[in-house]
Design an enzyme around this catalytic site. Structure first.
Site, PDB file in Angstrom:
ATOM      1  CD  GLU A   1      -3.086   1.044  -0.397  1.00 10.19           C
ATOM      2  OE1 GLU A   1      -2.434   1.453  -1.461  1.00 10.19           O
ATOM      3  OE2 GLU A   1      -3.906   0.385  -0.332  1.00 10.19           O
TER       4      GLU A   1
ATOM      5  CG  ASP B   1      -6.691   2.598  -4.724  1.00  8.83           C
ATOM      6  OD1 ASP B   1      -6.499   1.600  -5.268  1.00  8.83           O
ATOM      7  OD2 ASP B   1      -6.368   3.685  -4.262  1.00  8.83           O
TER       8      ASP B   1
END
Length: 520
Positions: free
Chosen positions: A240, A319
């Site tokens: 991430e 995401d």
């Protein structure tokens, strides 16, 4: 005596004992150089279970990942009536029953709507919904990536931008700094530099919730932290807010220039969730694994310890960043970090499968046959259709030509993508890429599943216009045939406004000899 002992044990104990024996056979075979076919009964999740790091997710479109697995691999939905069907195995522990897909999808098209988890956790992947960086995804076309595995015609998963799969409610997947390992078999020929072709641990809400909330393999040509060496594609860790090749993000390994255009790649990541992660890759057709990084977690805040949330993502970022492309054939996630020995045994098993092996049929226009297409015009009888920088050209190929030239001049015959009575031609060394025309010129391009692509990549055979060989009419321009002209390849009519429609030698130029393939 030992067999009698096994017969008297409870089934669970008996299966565990057999799995342990199978893994032992694998290790011994590797040590003494026995051919890998002898280790085929111990599949990746059997190997990892024996090593004490059982699979908590096992996804594959092409084969079983447990020797005892006999369930479904994936689900398809057809366009004609929205009906769905599960695609299973030819036998327990075996290969996908692709013929069932072909039968169900005959006369229409299908997409892949679900990829089943073979582990007891049932962490099945379905088409991903909208996220912080992308609208809801669509399913991949079920027939976009035909491939031979274990001598069987099967289909992989070919991801184009806007496609992805996910499970936000899983069981057993690492969370909050727990240790895990994962691998996938992918392809170095179908990649780009967009975010993010991932497989692994992601957020449970399709949003970027911060550093360390992902732990997934990334494969592509995106260099998030400079410098990266070579042109990729690289196996990286999507933890991430960064694709990491080291604790600093950027590559500290000048030898890691990427895998290059290897048709089948084993990509591996393992992470103890606290202070160490490692990246490996290998050629899924031969050889062993190479470790490109083994060291501390990223030095930025939030990564040590990790904060994984336990969702599973395939084809996008956490995401739902969904601009990437990629190929997926199989992959697993484990509880705990597998040993290097277990990783090596898994790689040996993957190699033993024979990804991209010969179909067993050559030189004919039968589906699955490998061929080369030779020009018959008197000027050019040593020239063959090949791809070069994505465009189709004709050039001389001989027994002394390079392996690259021979591979580029070899095609796999497939049922026509728009009409099964016609033909499509898949690149031998770029799985999922097909000959298609665009603005009348032919190119090698990845199959994206659109009606336009299917029609552009379908050609109908007839006796050669010169009276010899075979001519191939464009499915959507039936008066235009595959022709070589000034070393390029077009669809051309016999006379017309384009220079390549010139009537001179047209009948010879559109007549091709279907020959044995140059690539083995």
């Amino acid at each position: 005596m030992f067999l009698r002992f096994l017969r008297t044990r409870p089934r669970r104990l008996r299966n565990a004992t057999l799995a342990a024996l199978s893994a032992l056979v694998t290790v011994v075979a590797l040590a003494v150089g026995v051919p890998q076919a002898s280790a085929a009964t111990s599949l990746p999740c059997d190997i990892y279970a024996t090593a004490g790091t059982p699979c908590v997710a096992a996804h594959s479109l092409v084969r079983a990942l447990y020797s005892s697995y006999s369930g479904s691999l994936y689900q398809v939905q057809r366009a004609s009536d929205s009906a769905t069907a599960n695609v299973g195995l030819l036998a327990a522990g075996g290969y996908a029953n692709a013929a069932a897909q072909d039968s169900f999808c005959a006369g229409t098209t299908c997409i892949i709507t679900k990829i089943y988890d073979q582990s007891a956790r049932h962490n099945d992947l379905t088409i991903e919904g909208a996220g912080g960086a992308g609208a809801a995804d669509v399913g991949a076309p079920a027939d976009a990536l035909p491939v031979t595995v274990g001598g069987h015609q099967v289909y992989g998963l070919e991801i184009s931008a806007g496609m992805g799969y996910r499970d936000n409610s899983t069981s057993g997947v690492a969370t909050n700094g727990a240790a895990e390992g994962m691998y996938m078999v992918t392809s170095g020929t179908h990649v780009n530099g967009s975010c993010c072709f991932d497989y692994g641990n992601a957020e449970t809400n399709n949003l970027d919730t911060g550093n360390g909330h992902m732990d997934a393999i990334n494969f592509g040509t995106e260099c998030w932290f400079a410098p990266c060496y070579g042109s990729g594609p690289w196996v990286q860790a999507d933890l991430e807010n960064g694709l990491f090749q080291s604790d600093s993000g950027y590559s500290k390994n000048t030898a890691n220039t990427g895998t290059g255009a290897i048709p089948f790649v084993t990509a591996l990541l393992k992470n103890n969730g606290q202070d160490h992660f490692a990246l490996k890759y290998g050629n899924a057709q031969s050889g062993s694994l190479t470790t490109t990084y083994s060291g501390g977690e990223p030095t930025a805040s939030g990564y040590s310890p990790m904060h994984q949330e336990g969702a599973i993502v395939l084809g996008t970022g956490g995401d739902n960043s969904n601009g990437s492309i990629g190929s997926f054939f199989e992959g697993v996630m484990t509880a705990g970090i597998p040993t290097d020995a277990a990783d090596n045994s898994v790689q040996a098993n993957i190699v033993s499968v024979g990804y991209g092996g010969s179909t067993g049929t050559t030189g004919t226009l039968a589906a699955g046959s490998e061929i080369s297409l030779r020009a018959t015009t008197s000027c050019c009888t040593a020239d063959y259709i090949r791809h070069q920088n994505n465009a189709a050209v004709v050039s001389a190929v001989t027994s002394s030509s390079s392996a690259l030239d021979k591979g580029d001049a070899t095609w796999i015959v497939r049922r026509g993508l728009a009409d099964s009575s016609c033909y499509s031609f898949e690149s031998r060394n770029y799985p999922g890429d097909f000959l298609r025309h665009y603005n009348y010129q032919l190119y090698r391009q990845p199959m994206v599943g659109t009606t336009q692509f299917r029609q552009d990549a379908t050609f109908c055979a007839s006796t050669g216009k010169s009276g010899t060989g075979t001519s191939f009419a464009s499915y959507n321009y039936p008066a235009k045939f595959i022709r070589h002209y000034n070393l390029n390849v077009y669809i051309a009519s016999d006379g017309g406004s384009n220079t390549w429609d010139n009537a001179t030698s047209w009948t010879d130029d559109v007549s091709w000899a279907v020959t044995a393939p140059w690539a083995p």
